[in-house]
Write a protein that holds these residues in place. Structure first.
Motif, PDB file in Angstrom:
ATOM      1  N   ARG B 208       0.845  -1.197   0.000  1.00  0.00           N
ATOM      2  CA  ARG B 208       0.000   0.000   0.000  1.00  0.00           C
ATOM      3  C   ARG B 208       0.878   1.244   0.000  1.00  0.00           C
ATOM      4  O   ARG B 208       1.855   1.337   0.752  1.00  0.00           O
ATOM      5  CB  ARG B 208      -0.843  -0.027   1.281  1.00  0.00           C
ATOM      6  N   GLY B 209       0.511   2.218  -0.802  1.00  0.00           N
ATOM      7  CA  GLY B 209       1.244   3.485  -0.829  1.00  0.00           C
ATOM      8  C   GLY B 209       1.159   4.185   0.509  1.00  0.00           C
ATOM      9  O   GLY B 209       0.209   4.005   1.273  1.00  0.00           O
ATOM     10  N   MET B 210       2.129   5.002   0.747  1.00  0.00           N
ATOM     11  CA  MET B 210       2.300   5.726   2.009  1.00  0.00           C
ATOM     12  C   MET B 210       1.056   6.514   2.414  1.00  0.00           C
ATOM     13  O   MET B 210       0.778   6.699   3.577  1.00  0.00           O
ATOM     14  CB  MET B 210       3.426   6.708   1.753  1.00  0.00           C
ATOM     15  N   SER B 211       0.313   6.991   1.431  1.00  0.00           N
ATOM     16  CA  SER B 211      -0.927   7.704   1.772  1.00  0.00           C
ATOM     17  C   SER B 211      -2.033   7.276   0.816  1.00  0.00           C
ATOM     18  O   SER B 211      -2.905   8.064   0.469  1.00  0.00           O
ATOM     19  CB  SER B 211      -0.723   9.211   1.712  1.00  0.00           C
ATOM     20  N   ALA B 212      -1.982   6.015   0.420  1.00  0.00           N
ATOM     21  CA  ALA B 212      -3.023   5.494  -0.462  1.00  0.00           C
ATOM     22  C   ALA B 212      -4.239   5.085   0.354  1.00  0.00           C
ATOM     23  O   ALA B 212      -4.102   4.516   1.440  1.00  0.00           O
ATOM     24  CB  ALA B 212      -2.501   4.285  -1.234  1.00  0.00           C
ATOM     25  N   THR B 213      -5.422   5.355  -0.171  1.00  0.00           N
ATOM     26  CA  THR B 213      -6.631   4.834   0.463  1.00  0.00           C
ATOM     27  C   THR B 213      -6.721   3.339   0.152  1.00  0.00           C
ATOM     28  O   THR B 213      -6.060   2.827  -0.756  1.00  0.00           O
ATOM     29  CB  THR B 213      -7.896   5.508  -0.098  1.00  0.00           C
ATOM     30  N   ILE B 239       0.712   3.793   7.214  1.00  0.00           N
ATOM     31  CA  ILE B 239       0.394   4.989   6.433  1.00  0.00           C
ATOM     32  C   ILE B 239       1.005   6.197   7.111  1.00  0.00           C
ATOM     33  O   ILE B 239       1.410   6.155   8.271  1.00  0.00           O
ATOM     34  CB  ILE B 239      -1.136   5.171   6.268  1.00  0.00           C
ATOM     35  N   ARG B 240       1.070   7.267   6.356  1.00  0.00           N
ATOM     36  CA  ARG B 240       1.657   8.501   6.872  1.00  0.00           C
ATOM     37  C   ARG B 240       0.588   9.313   7.579  1.00  0.00           C
ATOM     38  O   ARG B 240      -0.452   9.630   6.993  1.00  0.00           O
ATOM     39  CB  ARG B 240       2.237   9.291   5.707  1.00  0.00           C
TER      40      ARG B 240
END
Lengths: 337, 337, 337, 337
Positions: B208-213, B239-240
């Motif tokens: 999952r991306g650092m700030s992906a939903t 997450i960030r």
């Protein structure tokens, strides 16, 4: 670099670290405290990275003193960099306006937009040929066909072009067609791509990642400059926060902060930064006032039929309004439009 | 799909939209309210995307009803997918543990780590040959040399391998060396890369991306599956957020939510998810308890000398502790370790 | 209000809900879809809150159509509200500047600051007598003694005063001493406090909570207006995000958005919004450009000795610079300073 | 404390600061570097707060070494604190389960809930008499009537009670009715309220603010303990992030981190932490596994008719499932249920 040791670290433990710091050619400092021992390393702390003292089991916290970027830092190069897109110097006295559709859709569409942009002092026309889309089922762009359309519109209108690059392999190809390569928010830390555009001299418009810190943006720019391309333009385009009334939160603090820390020009993207058409004009005015070198804004002759992001596009009338509404603020900032 | 019109929209305006919805083959619904008019479109609303009704100047808000992903949705495929890395079925009864160093540093290093991993029921060994690093001055990985080391260690130890891919061009090459391709957080929306691994059948571990939903993560997986590769493993890696005491905020809500919405297996990365060595064990236990299919964790024989991310690596003793500490929780979750 | 039912909900289930909606006096709408059934309720959906249909086990999601605030909405009252602090109309043609120290420290300190503020067109002097501080070991303010100092300075200088209220019990007392009550970010959802100031007619400066959405800010204002006090001034003061280079992220999107949605005046606090002295001037200029009705800014005769938040205070010279630097932007916005 | 001076600070400037540090009774340290000068202050750095050296125009950054909280720190008191609610010791060997409705609605409702709670090993029943609600138009609680209901249910069932306090004035009154005072997320930094409950000996359940850092939570607890009440229970209840699929992001990293840093017991609220009924069970299991001392969960005999937050309430059957589902995880954590 400052190292705070864990509470139970002994003087013996500290000595070991001090020896390692000295062996690396830095000046070690010993600061025994009542509750904690602190150790300092004076000199170019970047060499300490290879020592990995921060992973030492007795080190509780590491506090760097110097910034991790160099080439893009104003401390090293205090003079503002100007980056030329065609004949237009971004970062110079004239306020930069780059406008155009989210995606290139057809020759007719792009020529139509260029026609009304040339009635204003616009630095370049933008338009995506390769579109990074969240869903695989959304329109992905025209590809090389889109680049050809951009080139043709540019030759016809005299406007230089800006278009997004999404793959390191496309770098040489795109550089033949367009005057400025945009790196989108989702690719800000696609380091292969940064290195690829770093090998060209074509200007690069580097957008801040959706949740990138200002320091990470500067380090991404450092990748490009370090690879050999000094022509980097930064772009604030809104960050992801908990707020849902707007698509992103435009971070104008970052613009003012960047202008103090780096010599690179800084643009603002009020279209993605707000995601709401009605907010584009006030935030463009604010961008001029906060000290940005310009804006990049989405426009379309018929937003209701745009193939992507129509929700935040300005139509020709709204673009006219934007330009006349921004003018006094650009001038108040000591620049021209 | 539900369209809320602006306050001043007339019945005439509404009719236009209703006609467009009907022409697209959906059932239109007219809901005039006291304060606002609402319009509905019943059917496969994904076809409406091409109509761009959301950009219509009289549409205030659009509320989709269906999820935007399909192939990865449990509504379509209710049965759990199992993805095989070597002989190990991720998503099956056995709890998956993938372990190894952040970066491949040398044959000796990796063999040493494999030696103690093989004493445990470990699914695969991980190690990066290409490292995406925030700063251009950090260690960038050994490249193809690292892949060869991975292959040799795999043959010697019998452990399958997981390694990160950072460039679409490397897909075929890497597939020859490693058993599972990892897509890192920074590349979760590098769509070219997603499409490239989608053309293979090699399993993909998608972080999952650092700030992906969660929805964006599922859409990134949809890209891979849609391109032809059904062997996708999802991974929550923190997450960030605004919190700075930990490097990231591990989102275990997302793990439980994903297990309900998708048939794909879900792993947890407690190393990046916390960024703090002392938190890896408790969060690994929590991952087992919340219903994750396994964990991927950073280990090293000598964390203090790791070339990257040593701060969150477990040494052999700590890895032993992790495995014995997790065991009762894995069993409480009805799985084996 | 739109209700999306769970995939397995039957027509029978839908009918039950439709009956409940009708019984509540709203017009029910039945929209059976291929994958999901959707139900609508047309009318004043706020009455539905008491039905709690959203908790129904067969309801998957609820999508409200109307905004949840009324009295503060521009849809109901399209005309800009002006709130008078002393003789100064906030929200009128003149751009509002409220300045002063974070905390009232002594009569001499406040008089000194008032002396240089009166050389400019300043609407009011601010200063805290009750300071909400993160740590119990920080300076907590002078209390009623501070209020007396404020009153004396006001009488001497002619400047109206703004000061923070932190306890519902203090409302009547404070209203005797100061001309405008500030509600700080940490108390934006202290509903007892909102109701207490709602019973007075003293103007209230309501700061947005550190992580409050725009809608929550408007609902907090709605509490005050609903309790009887229409004299509410909103204030954007930065939100909490992952970015650490600045103390907060000033959200100027919110200012432009608020000006469109509510008739209440909106100020900006660039001191807390950035937390960095060097960013106060550029962000104040941006506030004027984006359409704010004014700013509230921290000033001190000797920032290095301020008892709180000295890091973001302007000294007299910097305040002069601020005023002259903002002037052309205020005028470009069609206002006076 | 470490002070990094601005690039242009001279040796003379540094000497001034060093003298001030020495005069404050701390040991000064001078660390001139190639690019920056660093100054250290060894000793109890909390006394430096009054010097405000961080506001000095030549100080670029200040890096504290010690944590800002003391009384709640495990460094000072290494032994786990147990807080008694009625006869139940929170933080002891038995895993704490506090359950009940969001709001007290009637005697019948609360007795009904108590009836099924007493069939399980539940520490206390919760229920709000004063409800802080985002909108002024939502149900605000029964007030003192609700407290009386709580008291009656407690006497009838033998269950101790937990209820939220929203006003410092209510402290004495509420302490007569309930066994544990809850401070909600929105009031975590309502310092008047913290001080008021600090003057009692009634246990306090302190919820983490919606966007509070772990350090701010510990400082809020420090307020209460410093005012004289050592009986503080911390509660993680989810933080606000960009993710919208869940109402909040439950931060289990924080729970593990808190257990290492403080001697106070730590509970988890999976109801607010997820906002989704179907996620309550998996996250409760994860809470037990991560080392939490217990959970506080919303239950109702008829969630569909709850007057607030029904969306996340468990019905009796679901509560049974929760208890049996958690049991093996609680036992794996070495505790009893």
């Amino acid at each position: 670099m400052i190292f705070i040791l864990k509470p139970h670290a002994t003087e013996q433990d500290a000595k070991q670290l001090l020896d390692q710091i000295e062996a690396a050619g830095l000046k070690p400092l010993y600061m025994p405290g009542v509750e904690r021992t602190v150790i300092g390393a004076i000199g170019d702390e970047r060499v300490l990275n290879s020592l990995h003292l921060d992973f030492h089991p007795l080190v509780d916290e590491v506090k760097p003193i110097l910034s991790s970027y160099k080439l893009v830092s104003r401390e090293l190069y205090p003079i503002d960099t100007r980056v030329k897109i065609g004949n237009f110097a971004v970062g110079g006295e004239a306020f930069t306006v780059i406008a155009g559709p989210c995606a290139v859709e057809s020759q007719q569409q792009l020529d139509g937009i260029a026609d009304y942009l040339t009635q204003h002092k616009v630095a370049a026309i933008r338009g995506g040929a390769y579109k990074p889309r969240t869903s695989p089922y959304s329109f992905q762009g025209l590809g090389e066909e889109g680049l050809k359309i951009l080139k043709a519109t540019s030759e016809r209108s005299g406007l230089p072009t800006v278009s997004e690059i999404v793959d390191a392999n496309d770098a040489e190809l795109m550089a033949q067609y367009v005057d400025c390569l945009q790196i989108g928010a989702r690719n800000m830390q696609n380091f292969r791509l940064l290195e690829a555009v770093g090998k060209l001299q074509t200007p690069v418009l580097l957008k801040r990642g959706m949740s990138a810190t200002i320091e990470e943006l500067l380090l991404a720019a450092e990748y490009i400059v370090n690879a050999g391309n000094p022509n980097v333009i930064l772009c604030e385009r809104g960050i992801r926060t908990y707020e849902t009334a707007t698509r992103n939160t435009l971070d104008l603090n970052a613009v003012a902060y960047l202008k103090q820390k780096t010599h690179l020009p800084v643009l603002v993207d009020p279209s993605h930064g707000t995601g709401v058409r009605d907010l584009v004009i006030p935030l463009s005015r604010a961008a001029a006032a906060v000290g940005a070198d310009g804006i990049i804004v989405e426009t379309h002759t018929n937003p209701a039929q745009a193939l992507s992001d129509g929700h935040q596009n300005l139509d020709p009338q709204q673009f006219d309004d934007l330009m006349s509404s921004m003018k006094p603020f650009v001038e108040a900032a000591g620049r021209s439009l």
